[in-house]
Write a protein that holds these residues in place. Structure first.
Motif, PDB file in Angstrom:
ATOM      1  N   LYS A  59       0.830  -1.207   0.000  1.00  0.00           N
ATOM      2  CA  LYS A  59       0.000   0.000   0.000  1.00  0.00           C
ATOM      3  C   LYS A  59       0.869   1.263   0.000  1.00  0.00           C
ATOM      4  O   LYS A  59       2.034   1.224   0.423  1.00  0.00           O
ATOM      5  N   GLU A  60       0.284   2.311  -0.450  1.00  0.00           N
ATOM      6  CA  GLU A  60       0.934   3.621  -0.507  1.00  0.00           C
ATOM      7  C   GLU A  60       1.570   3.962   0.856  1.00  0.00           C
ATOM      8  O   GLU A  60       0.918   3.812   1.888  1.00  0.00           O
ATOM      9  N   GLY A  61       2.802   4.392   0.815  1.00  0.00           N
ATOM     10  CA  GLY A  61       3.435   4.820   2.067  1.00  0.00           C
ATOM     11  C   GLY A  61       4.086   3.694   2.862  1.00  0.00           C
ATOM     12  O   GLY A  61       4.701   3.932   3.899  1.00  0.00           O
ATOM     13  N   ALA A  62       3.945   2.453   2.377  1.00  0.00           N
ATOM     14  CA  ALA A  62       4.564   1.334   3.103  1.00  0.00           C
ATOM     15  C   ALA A  62       6.082   1.425   2.944  1.00  0.00           C
ATOM     16  O   ALA A  62       6.582   1.634   1.839  1.00  0.00           O
ATOM     17  N   ILE A  63       6.771   1.269   4.040  1.00  0.00           N
ATOM     18  CA  ILE A  63       8.237   1.369   4.004  1.00  0.00           C
ATOM     19  C   ILE A  63       8.846  -0.019   3.826  1.00  0.00           C
ATOM     20  O   ILE A  63       8.488  -0.961   4.539  1.00  0.00           O
ATOM     21  N   SER A  90      14.616   0.200  11.724  1.00  0.00           N
ATOM     22  CA  SER A  90      14.025  -0.249  10.444  1.00  0.00           C
ATOM     23  C   SER A  90      12.769  -1.062  10.706  1.00  0.00           C
ATOM     24  O   SER A  90      11.771  -0.921  10.009  1.00  0.00           O
ATOM     25  N   GLU A  91      12.857  -1.924  11.698  1.00  0.00           N
ATOM     26  CA  GLU A  91      11.719  -2.803  11.970  1.00  0.00           C
ATOM     27  C   GLU A  91      10.465  -1.994  12.302  1.00  0.00           C
ATOM     28  O   GLU A  91       9.395  -2.244  11.772  1.00  0.00           O
ATOM     29  N   HIS A 141       7.204  -2.061   9.908  1.00  0.00           N
ATOM     30  CA  HIS A 141       5.990  -2.719  10.373  1.00  0.00           C
ATOM     31  C   HIS A 141       4.892  -1.743  10.782  1.00  0.00           C
ATOM     32  O   HIS A 141       3.718  -2.060  10.674  1.00  0.00           O
ATOM     33  N   GLN A 142       5.288  -0.548  11.197  1.00  0.00           N
ATOM     34  CA  GLN A 142       4.245   0.439  11.516  1.00  0.00           C
ATOM     35  C   GLN A 142       3.547   0.946  10.266  1.00  0.00           C
ATOM     36  O   GLN A 142       2.438   1.439  10.320  1.00  0.00           O
ATOM     37  N   SER A 143       4.270   0.847   9.137  1.00  0.00           N
ATOM     38  CA  SER A 143       3.698   1.419   7.905  1.00  0.00           C
ATOM     39  C   SER A 143       3.080   0.340   7.026  1.00  0.00           C
ATOM     40  O   SER A 143       2.706   0.605   5.893  1.00  0.00           O
ATOM     41  N   GLY A 144       3.056  -0.878   7.536  1.00  0.00           N
ATOM     42  CA  GLY A 144       2.513  -1.979   6.732  1.00  0.00           C
ATOM     43  C   GLY A 144       3.480  -2.415   5.647  1.00  0.00           C
ATOM     44  O   GLY A 144       3.089  -2.961   4.615  1.00  0.00           O
ATOM     45  N   LYS A 155       4.135   5.076  18.766  1.00  0.00           N
ATOM     46  CA  LYS A 155       4.362   5.483  17.369  1.00  0.00           C
ATOM     47  C   LYS A 155       5.811   5.935  17.234  1.00  0.00           C
ATOM     48  O   LYS A 155       6.171   7.050  17.571  1.00  0.00           O
ATOM     49  N   PHE A 156       6.618   5.028  16.737  1.00  0.00           N
ATOM     50  CA  PHE A 156       8.041   5.314  16.574  1.00  0.00           C
ATOM     51  C   PHE A 156       8.222   6.255  15.384  1.00  0.00           C
ATOM     52  O   PHE A 156       7.578   6.094  14.358  1.00  0.00           O
TER      53      PHE A 156
END
Ligand code: GLU
Length: 546
Positions: free
Chosen positions: A31-35, A58-59, A63-66, A344-345
């Motif tokens: 999805k848009e914005g996923a890192i 990085s993790e 994972h926060q951004s899907g 929220k890192f």
């Protein structure tokens, strides 16, 4: 120069093209914005706090951004490789809660963008090496080690910058005939990048942690492929980060100096560069000044240190969050029981200059984390630690788990749980007295008490196992009163000279006799766990020793 000819001379076996690679490794369906990010360590066998800091950053971002976090092993430098290092790395990171969605596994790979060990990707790199040659952006260099040393010596003499560039770049503009002649003779060559940079120029660049920074352009014709056809890290990582569809590169800021070269490479290869998060170094106070943590001087840099000391993984993890995100502590105060995953890192909260590692703070965090665990969990983790690092202690904990859990329950629960220990290695000192094998008199009776008085008091003490806490204490008070030890602390404080001491001293005598120490967990509970027989045995022994 006939680049077509040069490319076919250098890479006759390469038939695939960058387009083929694009098809083989298509953009990810996220999805848009996923890192998409990676850990890309070299398997040197030493896993350190810096790896964990980078891995955790990085993790969290992925994972926060899907997005996706993968592990790529950068094993192009065979000289530095240590057997078993990949396994150690994977296991260690897993231990600290860093899980990869794809990438190198202990003996293989998992994921669609592999292989994930650079040593297994030579054919892919050669496709791009050939392309650079075709574009006139890379060329073979036949300089021997001796010649390179001569260049270095000359540069030293002339006070020039070191490296293969400008007039020193002997093979940069050699005619194809010379190259062909060397190839025909079977002379070894490396492939070099044809840099068009100039060190007079600065490039502006925005790093997500450091903000806008200026770096000097690279003018060195760095090596892309070594003489055995294996790429250097620089070249390999650019190809890999593109093909593995990395959106964000998170790494230590020691890589900033080579960033200009990396950006050149991305451009030359026609790749969109990833976004960068360069993490500042981990520092510590040394006297009154800060310095970087060093492998040589600071054992706490190695992750093995935390395990051996007995820091729970959660504590180290939580401490690193504290260090990395300036708002984590406030969040923790507001959400004392929330999972760290709910925090929220953000790279925006990272200090561009690096983080100060503070051992005392780590211990505080650890005490706090342990104080919130259940007694069963403490027992499990402590036993696991002891079984590895203090076998006799481990045996005792395992022998009677119920007793161990009862001990760990002391001071636990409620609004203000006690924070008596920060690491499992402190436990034996804290609670070893519960076991005869570890019981010893660590403290002595204070000089100001008459031994005979203490003897009398302890000999008269009759521990009632059935009593509740109030009654138990009343008994101690009454015993004290009998020997002129005040039970009313206020009265005692007002006129201490009227008394032989206070009830606190009487409790202290019992404490010392039973635990061997002047400080201990709640004596009411301690004695309950030990039982009447053991309490009396210890008291009698102590009395006999006075
Ligand atoms: N292999 C490099 C290292 O060992 C990785 C640098 C990067 O993340 O680009 O640190």
């Amino acid at each position: 120069m006939d680049y077509q000819l040069l490319a076919s001379l250098l890479f006759p076996e390469v038939t695939e093209t960058p387009e083929d690679m694009e098809k083989r490794f298509p953009p990810r369906n996220v999805k848009e914005g996923a890192i998409i990010s990676r850990m890309a360590p070299s398997p040197t066998g030493f896993v350190h706090l810096g790896n964990l800091v980078q891995g955790l950053t990085s993790e969290r971002l992925c994972h926060q951004s899907g997005g996706v976090l993968f592990l790529r092993v950068e094993d192009t430098d065979k000289k530095r490789e240590v057997p078993g290092a990949v396994e150690v790395l994977i296991e260690t990171l897993k231990h600290y809660g860093i899980h990869f969605d794809e990438g190198a596994t202990v003996d293989s790979d998992s994921g669609d963008y592999g292989p994930y060990r650079q040593s297994r990707r030579a054919a892919i790199y050669h496709v791009y090496a050939k392309q650079l040659v075709l574009q006139g952006q890379a060329y073979p260099c036949f300089c021997t080690e001796e010649e390179l040393q001569e260049i270095h010596a000359e540069q030293e003499k002339e006070n020039a910058n070191f490296g293969y560039f400008g007039k020193w770049a002997k093979w940069r503009d050699r005619p194809i005939e010379d190259i062909k002649e060397m190839l025909d003779k079977g002379m070894p060559w490396v492939l070099r990048f044809r840099s068009t940079g100039n060190i007079e120029n600065k490039i502006k660049f925005t790093d997500l942690i450091k903000g806008e920074i200026e770096v000097t352009e690279n003018d060195i014709d760095h090596v892309l492929l070594k003489s055995d056809g294996i790429p250097t890290y620089h070249f390999a990582h650019a190809v890999d980060d593109h093909l593995m569809r990395t959106t964000h590169v998170v790494r230590g800021d020691e890589w900033l100096s080579t960033l200009p070269f990396h950006l050149q490479l991305f451009r030359a290869l026609g790749f969109k560069p990833p976004k960068y998060c360069h993490i500042g170094p981990l520092m510590k106070m040394d006297g009154s000044s800060k310095r970087k943590l060093s492998k040589r001087k600071d054992p706490e840099l190695a992750l093995t240190y935390y395990k051996a000391e007995g820091f729970p993984v959660e504590a180290v993890y939580e401490y690193i969050l504290t260090v990395l995100n300036s708002n984590f502590e406030d969040w923790r105060r507001a959400n004392p029981d929330a999972s760290t995953d709910d925090f929220k890192f953000s790279y925006k909260k990272m200090n561009p200059a690096g983080s100060l590692f503070d051992a005392a703070k780590l211990k505080d965090v650890s005490k706090n984390v342990i104080s919130k665990m259940s007694a069963e969990k403490v027992c499990e983790l402590a036993t696991e630690w002891a079984n590895e690092f203090d076998k006799p202690f481990g045996e005792k904990l395992s022998e009677d788990k119920e007793k161990a859990v009862a001990i760990f329950s002391i001071g636990r629960g409620g609004k203000k749980p006690r924070k008596d220990y920060a690491v499992w290695s402190e436990l034996k000192d804290y609670m070893g007295f519960f076991y005869d094998e570890f019981f010893e008199f660590k403290d002595a009776l204070a000089e100001n008490f008459d031994k005979n008085v203490v003897k009398n008091i302890l000999s008269e003490y009759d521990y009632n196992e059935e009593a509740d806490q109030t009654e138990w204490f009343e008994n101690i008070k009454a015993l004290g009163e009998k020997h002129n030890f005040a039970s009313d602390m206020k009265a005692y404080k007002a006129q201490p000279e009227n008394y032989a001491g206070s009830v606190a001293d009487v409790s202290g005598f019992i404490r010392l006799a039973v635990t061997g120490k002047n400080v201990s967990p709640d004596m009411y509970l301690v004695m309950k766990i030990l039982g009447k027989e053991k309490v009396n045995e210890r008291i009698n022994k102590f009395v006999a020793s006075l």
